[in-house]
Design a protein around this motif. Structure first.
Motif, PDB file in Angstrom:
ATOM      1  N   UNK A  47       0.835  -1.203   0.000  1.00 25.23           N
ATOM      2  CA  UNK A  47       0.000   0.000   0.000  1.00 25.23           C
ATOM      3  C   UNK A  47       0.872   1.257   0.000  1.00 25.23           C
ATOM      4  N   UNK A  48       1.978   1.223   0.749  1.00 24.88           N
ATOM      5  CA  UNK A  48       2.934   2.346   0.725  1.00 24.88           C
ATOM      6  C   UNK A  48       3.479   2.524  -0.694  1.00 24.88           C
ATOM      7  N   UNK A  49       3.780   1.418  -1.341  1.00 25.74           N
ATOM      8  CA  UNK A  49       4.317   1.475  -2.698  1.00 25.74           C
ATOM      9  C   UNK A  49       3.312   2.130  -3.653  1.00 25.74           C
ATOM     10  N   UNK A  50       2.056   1.724  -3.554  1.00 26.57           N
ATOM     11  CA  UNK A  50       1.020   2.312  -4.424  1.00 26.57           C
ATOM     12  C   UNK A  50       0.830   3.782  -4.077  1.00 26.57           C
ATOM     13  N   UNK A  51       0.902   4.097  -2.789  1.00 28.01           N
ATOM     14  CA  UNK A  51       0.835   5.500  -2.369  1.00 28.01           C
ATOM     15  C   UNK A  51       1.982   6.289  -2.991  1.00 28.01           C
TER      16      UNK A  51
END
Lengths: 137, 137
Positions: A47-51
């Protein structure tokens, strides 16, 4: 298969960065788990990566790479943006929502990588409390 | 039913705050959609709300309230933390992953609230581009 392993090496480098920070060694592409560091319960690596990827319209051309099988939150996030392809380092320490990915037609590859297995197993051994919190237990 | 509606009014107040900021009028409890304001593609209202809730171990006692049917990312986030109960203002403008909630035993109530329907319909009419981006289209 060769390309999948090269991508996984990038993910492992990012996981090690997270470990040195005192966080969890699970990551995707460029982004690692920041739940402990930031106090944000949604800050799993994927999710951090997509953020970090920001607002974009080319999700359908991207591949998500994670050292560990993505949980249902991260799976849902990838499905929202219709990411078509996911490479997973291992699913022995944690089996995420792989069935949900497959039911939506995502191409999912699990590499069963020894280094991914070991880095995660060691973290779980050392920090069972943080790990349980990470997966909602 | 009376309590459900009172909670939804709280959600609507938060949605209106988001609208005044120029963002999307979808919210849950205390947190509204910040995708436009922050450039974070994961900043749907429900995920922002769970982020704002911080690290905690009482998710199983919480109710998630949203003016709009939660998308698959937000559904996955609530399922990760085993939130047992979800109140939804409406699902006419967007039908999220309600089947996934139900398949996991979450108690889901859809209120079909006229004000929630109108605030969302008006936003979609005025900003179809932002709306499509929000739901991964």
């Amino acid at each position: 298969m060769k390309d999948d392993r090269a991508l996984l090496q990038e993910a492992l480098q990012e996981a090690k960065l997270g470990l040195r920070e005192g966080g969890l060694p699970i990551i995707v592409a460029r982004g690692h788990n920041l739940r402990v560091q930031s106090g944000d319960p949604t800050a799993h690596a994927e999710t951090v990566c997509i953020r970090n990827a920001g607002r974009r319209r080319d999700w359908h051309e991207l591949t998500m790479v994670s050292t560990l099988s993505p949980c249902i939150m991260c799976t849902g996030t990838a499905l929202l943006y219709r990411i078509p392809s996911v490479i997973v380092g291992e699913n022995r320490n944690f089996l995420g929502a792989e069935d949900l990915f497959r039911s939506r037609g995502v191409e999912l590859v699990v590499l069963d990588d020894p280094e991914c297995i070991e880095i995660m197993a060691e973290f779980v051994r050392q920090h069972p409390d943080l790990w349980n919190e990470d997966i909602g237990l």
